[in-house]
Design an enzyme around this catalytic site. Structure first.
Site, mmCIF file in Angstrom:
data_model
loop_
_atom_site.group_PDB
_atom_site.id
_atom_site.type_symbol
_atom_site.label_atom_id
_atom_site.label_comp_id
_atom_site.label_asym_id
_atom_site.label_seq_id
_atom_site.Cartn_x
_atom_site.Cartn_y
_atom_site.Cartn_z
ATOM 1 N N GLY A 1 -30.902 22.258 -24.042
ATOM 2 C CA GLY A 1 -32.087 22.154 -23.211
ATOM 3 C C GLY A 1 -31.737 21.951 -21.756
ATOM 4 O O GLY A 1 -30.563 21.849 -21.386
ATOM 5 N N ASN A 2 -32.771 21.854 -20.938
ATOM 6 C CA ASN A 2 -32.552 21.724 -19.496
ATOM 7 C C ASN A 2 -31.977 20.372 -19.104
ATOM 8 O O ASN A 2 -31.264 20.266 -18.105
ATOM 9 C CB ASN A 2 -33.880 21.947 -18.765
ATOM 10 C CG ASN A 2 -34.336 23.379 -18.840
ATOM 11 O OD1 ASN A 2 -33.716 24.271 -18.279
ATOM 12 N ND2 ASN A 2 -35.432 23.619 -19.543
ATOM 13 N N ASP B 1 -36.445 26.960 -28.126
ATOM 14 C CA ASP B 1 -36.849 25.645 -28.622
ATOM 15 C C ASP B 1 -38.282 25.687 -29.134
ATOM 16 O O ASP B 1 -38.592 25.128 -30.202
ATOM 17 C CB ASP B 1 -36.678 24.583 -27.533
ATOM 18 C CG ASP B 1 -37.391 24.923 -26.225
ATOM 19 O OD1 ASP B 1 -37.764 26.102 -26.010
ATOM 20 O OD2 ASP B 1 -37.570 24.002 -25.402
#
Length: 267
Positions: free
Chosen positions: A8-9, A111
Protein backbone atom coordinates in the site's frame (compact mmCIF):
# COMPACT_ATOMS: atom_id res chain seq x y z
CA UNK A 1 2.74 -22.20 2.35
CA UNK A 2 2.09 -19.12 0.23
CA UNK A 3 3.78 -15.80 0.92
CA UNK A 4 1.77 -12.66 0.11
CA UNK A 5 2.64 -8.98 -0.17
CA UNK A 6 -0.11 -6.36 0.12
CA UNK A 7 1.77 -3.23 -0.93
CA UNK A 8 0.00 0.00 0.00
CA UNK A 9 0.89 3.66 -0.07
CA UNK A 10 1.77 3.81 3.63
CA UNK A 11 2.40 0.23 4.72
CA UNK A 12 3.31 -3.13 3.26
CA UNK A 13 1.67 -6.16 4.82
CA UNK A 14 3.68 -9.34 4.53
CA UNK A 15 1.50 -12.37 5.17
CA UNK A 16 2.20 -16.07 5.32
CA UNK A 17 -0.68 -18.41 4.51
CA UNK A 18 -1.12 -22.09 5.31
CA UNK A 19 -3.63 -23.00 2.59
CA UNK A 20 -6.15 -20.15 3.11
CA UNK A 21 -5.41 -19.51 6.78
CA UNK A 22 -3.29 -16.54 7.83
CA UNK A 23 -0.39 -17.80 9.94
CA UNK A 24 1.81 -14.69 10.29
CA UNK A 25 1.57 -11.00 9.40
CA UNK A 26 4.35 -8.42 9.43
CA UNK A 27 4.04 -4.73 8.58
CA UNK A 28 6.73 -2.62 6.93
CA UNK A 29 6.76 1.06 6.05
CA UNK A 30 6.43 1.71 2.33
CA UNK A 31 9.67 3.24 1.08
CA UNK A 32 10.18 3.82 -2.64
CA UNK A 33 13.93 4.21 -2.13
CA UNK A 34 14.50 0.67 -0.91
CA UNK A 35 15.65 -2.00 -3.32
CA UNK A 36 14.41 -5.56 -3.40
CA UNK A 37 17.60 -6.71 -1.70
CA UNK A 38 17.04 -4.17 1.09
CA UNK A 39 13.48 -5.32 1.67
CA UNK A 40 14.66 -8.93 1.75
CA UNK A 41 17.36 -8.04 4.29
CA UNK A 42 14.61 -6.62 6.54
CA UNK A 43 12.35 -9.64 6.11
CA UNK A 44 14.92 -12.38 6.52
CA UNK A 45 15.54 -11.88 10.28
CA UNK A 46 11.80 -11.48 10.90
CA UNK A 47 11.18 -14.86 9.30
CA UNK A 48 14.05 -16.45 11.19
CA UNK A 49 12.78 -15.05 14.50
CA UNK A 50 9.40 -16.63 13.72
CA UNK A 51 11.20 -19.91 12.88
CA UNK A 52 9.88 -19.93 9.31
CA UNK A 53 11.69 -22.38 7.06
CA UNK A 54 12.07 -20.73 3.66
CA UNK A 55 11.91 -24.11 1.93
CA UNK A 56 8.26 -24.45 3.01
CA UNK A 57 7.26 -21.39 0.98
CA UNK A 58 5.88 -22.81 -2.25
CA UNK A 59 4.60 -19.72 -4.03
CA UNK A 60 4.10 -15.96 -3.71
CA UNK A 61 1.36 -13.47 -4.56
CA UNK A 62 1.57 -9.68 -4.85
CA UNK A 63 -1.19 -7.08 -4.61
CA UNK A 64 0.31 -3.66 -5.24
CA UNK A 65 -1.04 -0.11 -5.58
CA UNK A 66 2.47 1.37 -5.81
CA UNK A 67 3.67 0.36 -9.31
CA UNK A 68 7.28 1.38 -8.62
CA UNK A 69 7.54 -1.36 -5.98
CA UNK A 70 6.42 -4.27 -8.12
CA UNK A 71 9.95 -4.78 -9.49
CA UNK A 72 11.67 -4.75 -6.09
CA UNK A 73 9.17 -7.24 -4.69
CA UNK A 74 9.57 -9.58 -7.64
CA UNK A 75 13.22 -9.68 -6.53
CA UNK A 76 12.13 -10.33 -2.93
CA UNK A 77 9.92 -13.25 -3.99
CA UNK A 78 12.72 -14.79 -6.03
CA UNK A 79 14.95 -14.72 -2.95
CA UNK A 80 12.34 -16.80 -1.16
CA UNK A 81 11.17 -19.22 -3.86
CA UNK A 82 13.29 -18.84 -7.03
CA UNK A 83 9.94 -18.53 -8.84
CA UNK A 84 8.02 -15.70 -10.45
CA UNK A 85 5.20 -14.45 -8.21
CA UNK A 86 1.52 -14.25 -9.07
CA UNK A 87 0.91 -10.52 -9.53
CA UNK A 88 -2.77 -9.59 -9.31
CA UNK A 89 -3.37 -7.74 -12.58
CA UNK A 90 -6.07 -7.19 -15.25
CA UNK A 91 -5.10 -10.21 -17.32
CA UNK A 92 -6.47 -12.42 -14.54
CA UNK A 93 -9.71 -10.59 -13.79
CA UNK A 94 -11.75 -12.87 -16.05
CA UNK A 95 -11.02 -15.70 -13.61
CA UNK A 96 -12.77 -13.89 -10.75
CA UNK A 97 -16.42 -14.20 -9.65
CA UNK A 98 -17.01 -10.45 -9.98
CA UNK A 99 -17.35 -8.35 -13.10
CA UNK A 100 -15.79 -4.89 -13.40
CA UNK A 101 -16.94 -1.95 -15.52
CA UNK A 102 -14.72 -1.86 -18.63
CA UNK A 103 -13.58 1.64 -17.68
CA UNK A 104 -12.32 0.38 -14.30
CA UNK A 105 -10.37 -2.71 -15.36
CA UNK A 106 -7.04 -0.88 -15.61
CA UNK A 107 -7.78 1.65 -12.87
CA UNK A 108 -9.18 -0.13 -9.83
CA UNK A 109 -6.70 -0.68 -7.02
CA UNK A 110 -5.92 -4.33 -6.40
CA UNK A 111 -6.54 -3.77 -2.68
CA UNK A 112 -10.13 -2.78 -3.47
CA UNK A 113 -10.47 -5.77 -5.76
CA UNK A 114 -9.28 -8.07 -2.97
CA UNK A 115 -11.84 -6.47 -0.66
CA UNK A 116 -14.63 -6.91 -3.18
CA UNK A 117 -13.90 -10.54 -4.08
CA UNK A 118 -13.61 -11.60 -0.44
CA UNK A 119 -16.75 -9.71 0.60
CA UNK A 120 -18.82 -11.26 -2.21
CA UNK A 121 -17.56 -14.78 -1.57
CA UNK A 122 -17.78 -14.54 2.23
CA UNK A 123 -21.08 -12.70 2.72
CA UNK A 124 -22.91 -13.84 -0.44
CA UNK A 125 -24.72 -10.53 -0.66
CA UNK A 126 -24.64 -7.17 -2.41
CA UNK A 127 -22.46 -4.97 -0.26
CA UNK A 128 -20.53 -1.77 0.26
CA UNK A 129 -17.00 -2.09 1.63
CA UNK A 130 -15.53 0.89 3.47
CA UNK A 131 -11.74 0.52 3.52
CA UNK A 132 -10.08 2.88 5.98
CA UNK A 133 -6.54 3.32 4.74
CA UNK A 134 -4.38 6.15 3.40
CA UNK A 135 -7.46 6.82 1.28
CA UNK A 136 -10.98 6.11 2.50
CA UNK A 137 -12.49 3.99 -0.25
CA UNK A 138 -16.04 2.71 -0.72
CA UNK A 139 -16.61 -0.19 -3.15
CA UNK A 140 -20.17 -1.13 -4.09
CA UNK A 141 -21.18 -4.58 -5.37
CA UNK A 142 -24.66 -5.13 -6.80
CA UNK A 143 -26.96 -8.18 -6.60
CA UNK A 144 -25.53 -9.63 -9.83
CA UNK A 145 -21.88 -9.67 -8.66
CA UNK A 146 -20.92 -6.54 -10.54
CA UNK A 147 -18.62 -3.96 -9.02
CA UNK A 148 -21.05 -1.09 -9.53
CA UNK A 149 -18.70 1.71 -8.56
CA UNK A 150 -16.21 3.19 -6.12
CA UNK A 151 -16.02 6.42 -4.12
CA UNK A 152 -12.72 7.71 -2.72
CA UNK A 153 -12.04 10.36 -0.07
CA UNK A 154 -8.91 11.29 1.88
CA UNK A 155 -8.31 8.85 4.72
CA UNK A 156 -8.87 9.96 8.29
CA UNK A 157 -5.17 10.03 9.12
CA UNK A 158 -4.37 11.71 5.79
CA UNK A 159 -6.83 14.52 6.52
CA UNK A 160 -5.60 14.76 10.10
CA UNK A 161 -1.96 15.11 9.02
CA UNK A 162 -2.84 17.61 6.29
CA UNK A 163 -4.61 19.81 8.83
CA UNK A 164 -1.48 20.22 10.93
CA UNK A 165 0.86 20.49 7.98
CA UNK A 166 -1.07 23.46 6.63
CA UNK A 167 -1.97 25.42 9.76
CA UNK A 168 0.35 27.41 11.98
CA UNK A 169 -1.43 27.32 15.34
CA UNK A 170 -3.23 23.97 15.49
CA UNK A 171 -1.39 21.33 17.54
CA UNK A 172 -1.31 17.61 16.84
CA UNK A 173 -3.81 15.88 19.15
CA UNK A 174 -4.78 12.27 19.87
CA UNK A 175 -7.67 11.09 17.70
CA UNK A 176 -9.93 10.14 20.59
CA UNK A 177 -13.71 10.32 20.38
CA UNK A 178 -14.87 13.51 22.15
CA UNK A 179 -17.75 13.48 24.61
CA UNK A 180 -19.38 16.39 22.79
CA UNK A 181 -19.31 17.95 19.35
CA UNK A 182 -19.07 21.37 21.01
CA UNK A 183 -15.35 21.79 21.46
CA UNK A 184 -14.48 24.32 24.15
CA UNK A 185 -10.76 23.94 23.62
CA UNK A 186 -8.61 23.28 20.58
CA UNK A 187 -8.09 19.58 21.30
CA UNK A 188 -11.80 18.73 21.51
CA UNK A 189 -12.58 21.06 18.59
CA UNK A 190 -10.20 19.13 16.33
CA UNK A 191 -11.39 15.73 17.57
CA UNK A 192 -14.99 16.75 16.96
CA UNK A 193 -14.31 18.15 13.51
CA UNK A 194 -12.34 15.14 12.30
CA UNK A 195 -14.23 12.24 13.88
CA UNK A 196 -17.78 13.60 13.80
CA UNK A 197 -17.09 15.01 10.36
CA UNK A 198 -15.94 11.63 9.05
CA UNK A 199 -18.90 9.94 10.76
CA UNK A 200 -21.19 12.16 8.71
CA UNK A 201 -19.17 11.58 5.54
CA UNK A 202 -19.27 7.79 5.93
CA UNK A 203 -22.94 7.53 6.88
CA UNK A 204 -24.18 9.89 4.19
CA UNK A 205 -22.03 8.47 1.41
CA UNK A 206 -23.09 4.92 2.21
CA UNK A 207 -26.73 6.03 2.27
CA UNK A 208 -26.32 7.69 -1.14
CA UNK A 209 -24.52 4.65 -2.60
CA UNK A 210 -27.41 2.42 -1.50
CA UNK A 211 -29.87 4.76 -3.20
CA UNK A 212 -27.81 4.77 -6.40
CA UNK A 213 -27.37 0.98 -6.33
CA UNK A 214 -31.12 0.56 -6.22
CA UNK A 215 -31.70 3.16 -8.93
CA UNK A 216 -28.99 1.95 -11.33
CA UNK A 217 -28.91 -1.82 -10.74
CA UNK A 218 -32.19 -2.77 -9.06
CA UNK A 219 -30.34 -3.89 -5.94
CA UNK A 220 -32.62 -3.29 -2.94
CA UNK A 221 -31.03 -0.97 -0.40
CA UNK A 222 -32.18 -3.19 2.48
CA UNK A 223 -30.25 -6.13 1.00
CA UNK A 224 -26.91 -4.31 0.96
CA UNK A 225 -24.52 -5.27 3.74
CA UNK A 226 -21.93 -2.73 4.83
CA UNK A 227 -18.46 -3.99 5.75
CA UNK A 228 -15.68 -1.98 7.36
CA UNK A 229 -12.04 -2.91 6.97
CA UNK A 230 -8.65 -1.23 7.18
CA UNK A 231 -6.56 -0.15 10.13
CA UNK A 232 -8.47 3.04 10.98
CA UNK A 233 -12.07 1.77 10.98
CA UNK A 234 -11.90 1.36 14.77
CA UNK A 235 -11.89 5.15 15.14
CA UNK A 236 -15.48 5.40 13.89
CA UNK A 237 -16.99 2.05 14.85
CA UNK A 238 -17.87 3.16 18.43
CA UNK A 239 -19.92 6.15 17.23
CA UNK A 240 -21.85 4.72 14.28
CA UNK A 241 -24.10 1.73 13.64
CA UNK A 242 -23.73 1.94 9.85
CA UNK A 243 -21.51 -1.15 9.64
CA UNK A 244 -23.02 -4.63 9.53
CA UNK A 245 -19.60 -6.27 9.79
CA UNK A 246 -16.08 -5.27 10.73
CA UNK A 247 -13.54 -7.51 9.01
CA UNK A 248 -9.94 -6.47 9.65
CA UNK A 249 -8.42 -9.17 7.42
CA UNK A 250 -10.75 -8.69 4.45
CA UNK A 251 -8.01 -7.52 2.07
CA UNK A 252 -5.53 -10.23 3.05
CA UNK A 253 -8.18 -12.95 2.88
CA UNK A 254 -9.17 -11.61 -0.52
CA UNK A 255 -5.59 -11.73 -1.76
CA UNK A 256 -5.22 -15.46 -1.09
CA UNK A 257 -8.68 -16.11 -2.51
CA UNK A 258 -7.77 -14.33 -5.75
CA UNK A 259 -4.48 -16.25 -5.82
CA UNK A 260 -6.46 -19.49 -5.66
CA UNK A 261 -8.80 -18.37 -8.42
CA UNK A 262 -5.79 -17.56 -10.58
CA UNK A 263 -4.13 -20.89 -9.83
CA UNK A 264 -7.42 -22.65 -10.49
CA UNK A 265 -7.51 -24.20 -7.04
CA UNK A 266 -10.09 -22.18 -5.16
CA UNK A 267 -11.99 -24.37 -2.70
Amino acid sequence: MVLGFDIGNTNIKVVLYEKTEIKNVWRLSTDLKRTGDEYFSILRPLFRDAQIDFSNIEDTVISCVVPALIGPFVIVTQHFTQKKPVIIAPEYYNKLPLKLPPTAVHEIGTDLLCDAVEAWEKYKSPCIIADFGTALSFTAIDKDANIAGVAIAPGIRTAFNSLFANTAQLPAVPLDIPETSLGKNTVVAIQSGILNGYKGLVENLIKQMKIDLEKETGTKADDVQVIATGGLNSMLSPITDIFDHTDKNLTLDGMIRIYNFIRGACC
